[in-house]
Design a protein around this motif. Sequence first.
Motif, PDB file in Angstrom:
ATOM      1  N   ALA A 104       1.818 -69.361 -16.179  1.00 30.12           N
ATOM      2  CA  ALA A 104       1.094 -68.786 -17.320  1.00 30.12           C
ATOM      3  C   ALA A 104       0.601 -67.358 -17.089  1.00 30.12           C
ATOM      4  CB  ALA A 104      -0.096 -69.679 -17.682  1.00 30.12           C
ATOM      5  N   HIS A 105       0.858 -66.795 -15.895  1.00 30.85           N
ATOM      6  CA  HIS A 105       0.463 -65.397 -15.668  1.00 30.85           C
ATOM      7  C   HIS A 105       1.205 -64.840 -14.460  1.00 30.85           C
ATOM      8  CE1 HIS A 105      -2.644 -62.072 -16.049  1.00 30.85           C
ATOM      9  NE2 HIS A 105      -2.040 -61.781 -14.899  1.00 30.85           N
ATOM     10  N   ALA A 106       2.149 -63.937 -14.733  1.00 28.50           N
ATOM     11  CA  ALA A 106       2.879 -63.274 -13.653  1.00 28.50           C
ATOM     12  C   ALA A 106       3.211 -61.864 -14.115  1.00 28.50           C
ATOM     13  CB  ALA A 106       4.161 -64.036 -13.327  1.00 28.50           C
ATOM     14  N   HIS A 107       3.619 -61.024 -13.167  1.00 32.49           N
ATOM     15  CA  HIS A 107       4.080 -59.672 -13.496  1.00 32.49           C
ATOM     16  C   HIS A 107       5.517 -59.554 -13.025  1.00 32.49           C
ATOM     17  CE1 HIS A 107       0.051 -58.212 -14.580  1.00 32.49           C
ATOM     18  NE2 HIS A 107      -0.340 -59.104 -13.695  1.00 32.49           N
ATOM     19  N   ILE A 108       6.389 -59.141 -13.917  1.00 32.54           N
ATOM     20  CA  ILE A 108       7.809 -59.047 -13.581  1.00 32.54           C
ATOM     21  C   ILE A 108       8.300 -57.637 -13.862  1.00 32.54           C
ATOM     22  CG2 ILE A 108      10.110 -59.834 -14.272  1.00 32.54           C
ATOM     23  CD1 ILE A 108       8.983 -62.610 -14.479  1.00 32.54           C
TER      24      ILE A 108
ATOM     25  N   GLY B 155      -1.295 -59.881 -23.199  1.00 37.52           N
ATOM     26  CA  GLY B 155      -1.846 -59.827 -21.845  1.00 37.52           C
ATOM     27  C   GLY B 155      -1.091 -58.812 -21.014  1.00 37.52           C
ATOM     28  N   GLU B 156      -1.707 -58.217 -20.105  1.00 32.14           N
ATOM     29  CA  GLU B 156      -3.007 -58.619 -19.642  1.00 32.14           C
ATOM     30  C   GLU B 156      -4.062 -57.666 -20.191  1.00 32.14           C
ATOM     31  OE1 GLU B 156      -2.825 -58.915 -15.441  1.00 32.14           O
ATOM     32  OE2 GLU B 156      -4.945 -59.279 -15.146  1.00 32.14           O
ATOM     33  N   ILE B 157      -5.106 -58.234 -20.777  1.00 26.42           N
ATOM     34  CA  ILE B 157      -6.230 -57.418 -21.208  1.00 26.42           C
ATOM     35  C   ILE B 157      -7.488 -57.994 -20.555  1.00 26.42           C
ATOM     36  CG2 ILE B 157      -5.133 -56.787 -23.395  1.00 26.42           C
ATOM     37  CD1 ILE B 157      -7.039 -58.762 -24.809  1.00 26.42           C
TER      38      ILE B 157
ATOM     39  N   LEU C 236      -8.295 -67.698 -19.791  1.00 24.03           N
ATOM     40  CA  LEU C 236      -8.953 -66.965 -18.703  1.00 24.03           C
ATOM     41  C   LEU C 236      -8.105 -67.100 -17.449  1.00 24.03           C
ATOM     42  CD1 LEU C 236     -12.582 -68.091 -19.563  1.00 24.03           C
ATOM     43  CD2 LEU C 236     -11.467 -65.904 -20.103  1.00 24.03           C
ATOM     44  N   HIS C 237      -7.668 -65.958 -16.953  1.00 20.53           N
ATOM     45  CA  HIS C 237      -6.742 -65.939 -15.820  1.00 20.53           C
ATOM     46  C   HIS C 237      -7.536 -65.709 -14.527  1.00 20.53           C
ATOM     47  CE1 HIS C 237      -4.639 -63.109 -13.130  1.00 20.53           C
ATOM     48  NE2 HIS C 237      -5.270 -62.126 -13.699  1.00 20.53           N
ATOM     49  N   TRP C 238      -7.184 -66.450 -13.460  1.00 24.25           N
ATOM     50  CA  TRP C 238      -7.829 -66.345 -12.140  1.00 24.25           C
ATOM     51  C   TRP C 238      -9.364 -66.326 -12.321  1.00 24.25           C
ATOM     52  CZ3 TRP C 238      -4.839 -63.554  -7.773  1.00 24.25           C
ATOM     53  CH2 TRP C 238      -5.456 -63.785  -6.546  1.00 24.25           C
TER      54      TRP C 238
ATOM     55  N   SER D 249       0.821 -68.074 -11.184  1.00 22.97           N
ATOM     56  CA  SER D 249       1.107 -67.527  -9.847  1.00 22.97           C
ATOM     57  C   SER D 249       0.482 -66.151  -9.649  1.00 22.97           C
ATOM     58  CB  SER D 249       2.623 -67.404  -9.650  1.00 22.97           C
ATOM     59  OG  SER D 249       3.136 -66.372 -10.493  1.00 22.97           O
ATOM     60  N   ASP D 250       0.255 -65.402 -10.736  1.00 28.07           N
ATOM     61  CA  ASP D 250      -0.092 -63.975 -10.677  1.00 28.07           C
ATOM     62  C   ASP D 250       0.861 -63.228  -9.747  1.00 28.07           C
ATOM     63  OD1 ASP D 250      -1.388 -61.755 -11.652  1.00 28.07           O
ATOM     64  OD2 ASP D 250      -3.012 -61.818 -10.202  1.00 28.07           O
ATOM     65  N   HIS D 251       2.112 -63.612  -9.802  1.00 21.93           N
ATOM     66  CA  HIS D 251       3.194 -62.991  -9.050  1.00 21.93           C
ATOM     67  C   HIS D 251       3.234 -61.489  -9.335  1.00 21.93           C
ATOM     68  CE1 HIS D 251       6.752 -64.187  -6.850  1.00 21.93           C
ATOM     69  NE2 HIS D 251       7.431 -63.259  -7.479  1.00 21.93           N
TER      70      HIS D 251
HETATM   71 ZN   LIG Z   1      -2.292 -60.093 -13.550  1.00 15.52          ZN
END
Ligand SMILES: [Zn+2]
Length: 261
Positions: free
Chosen positions: A13-17, A86-88, A144-146, A189-191
């Motif tokens: 539900a939250h990664a950066h690619i 996202g991400e904000i 809400l992420h992390w 993962s917040d990869h």
């Molecule tokens: Zn992030």
Amino acid sequence: MASSIKTLPSLDAHAHIDPDRTSDELADIGAVLAMTLSLDEAALVVDRYKPHVAWGAGCHPRNLKAQEAFDAERFSKLVERAAIVGEIGLDTGSRVPLDLQLRTFRQSLEVVAELPRLVSIHSYRATGLVIDELRRRPVAVPVLHWWTGTADETQEAAALGCYFSIHSAVARHSKFRTRVPPERILIESDHGYGDPPAAIPCRVEWVEHLVGQQLKLDIEDVRRLAWRNLATIIRETGTQELFPEAFTTVLSEVSPDLVHE
Ligand SMILES: [Zn+2]
């Protein structure tokens, strides 16, 4: 037992690619909600079809250039085409002045109030501030992420309708068991850009294991729960047409009414 884990791909539900990753590099990543840091990045990827990736339109609170360049009109046009936002968010450890961050965040929430989306929100050292803003301007659907808020803040966020995308670094905290209903849980993962995308399913599975220990669930059941929760969010935001193939196939299995509505 529910069907085997092999029948459902991992859901991050939250990664950066990196926008330049090829479809081949992204073939074995499960299904990923990929965040952007700036409107420029969002403009680059939003129409770039990858069957496994739902791109977000975002403006990161630690990115000074992106914050200075933020334009609500342009953001709104991007959100129209994006499956998610996202991400904000807010970050009091950022060099971006807080009043600028607040302006961007508030304008973003105004846009989402008009165009409902899953919104992945950063709240590093700003958990109370983020809750205040969501109370002022409720939107569908904040994730809400992390999340590092206190147990009481967590309860308040849940009461405001927030979901929580849980990272391995925070998964052991009991507040996710005691203050968050299972129907509000997602896994992340917040990869980062430099990490090999093929590692995402392993990282997601590790968080599923940690969350499963908390909730006394099998990994398979945590995975199914996350997919069902995403289906609920998609139904609530009416965004199913914006999600790519890898999502819609699974969603039709976990939530048949979503597709046949
Ligand atoms: Zn992030």
